[in-house]
Design a protein around this motif. Structure first.
Motif, short mmCIF file in Angstrom:
data_model
loop_
_atom_site.label_atom_id
_atom_site.label_comp_id
_atom_site.label_asym_id
_atom_site.label_seq_id
_atom_site.Cartn_x
_atom_site.Cartn_y
_atom_site.Cartn_z
N ASP A 1 0.83 -1.21 0.00
CA ASP A 1 0.00 0.00 0.00
C ASP A 1 0.87 1.26 0.00
O ASP A 1 0.59 2.22 -0.71
CB ASP A 1 -0.93 0.01 1.21
N LYS A 2 1.92 1.25 0.82
CA LYS A 2 2.82 2.41 0.87
C LYS A 2 3.57 2.56 -0.46
O LYS A 2 3.75 3.66 -0.95
CB LYS A 2 3.82 2.26 2.01
N LYS B 1 2.55 1.68 -3.37
CA LYS B 1 1.60 2.18 -4.36
C LYS B 1 1.36 3.68 -4.16
O LYS B 1 1.33 4.45 -5.12
CB LYS B 1 0.29 1.41 -4.23
#
Length: 138
Positions: free
Chosen positions: A24-25, A27
């Motif tokens: 997530d980070k 991305k």
């Protein structure tokens, strides 16, 4: 430092600090750097257009300055062939009361004619399309 250099530095910091430990980070930071890179491209394009317009305006300024210089030279000319008074005399001969405006029914263009020069049954010829038509009824 240019915008692109700052973005490259930021990307190096993100990679060097290992801030992308989760997908997530990773991305998020990739999207952030991509958005910043797009902004840098847009800024560069605007700078190019700005430089182009500035060069064009400088050229226009030079051209206008040259024209002003030529006009100043003509005004200072003593030959009499560039007198403004001659131009005014041409327009003094035009008396609006002697002329009437008419619209050609064929082409729709407006023009002036001198009614005193035409008989009531005489056709008027349009100077734009060259077609004759009857004078308007008064």
């Amino acid at each position: 430092m240019s915008a692109r250099e700052k973005i490259a530095y930021l990307k190096g910091l993100i990679d060097g600090q290992n801030l992308t430990d989760t997908p997530d980070k990773a991305k998020f930071y990739a999207a952030l750097v991509d958005a910043l890179d797009s902004l840098a491209v847009a800024i560069e394009e605007h700078e190019d257009v700005h430089e182009e317009l500035n060069a064009y305006l400088e050229q226009l300024d030079e051209d206008v300055s040259d024209l002003e210089d030529e006009l100043d030279e003509l005004e200072g000319c003593e030959c009499g062939c560039h007198d403004d008074e001659d131009d005014d005399d041409e327009y003094e001969d035009f008396d609006e009361e002697e002329y009437e405006s008419v619209t050609c029914p064929n082409c729709g263009n407006d023009f002036y004619y001198e009614p005193a020069l035409y008989d009531e049954d005489e056709d008027l010829v349009c100077p734009h399309c060259g077609k004759p038509f009857k004078l308007p009824e008064e």
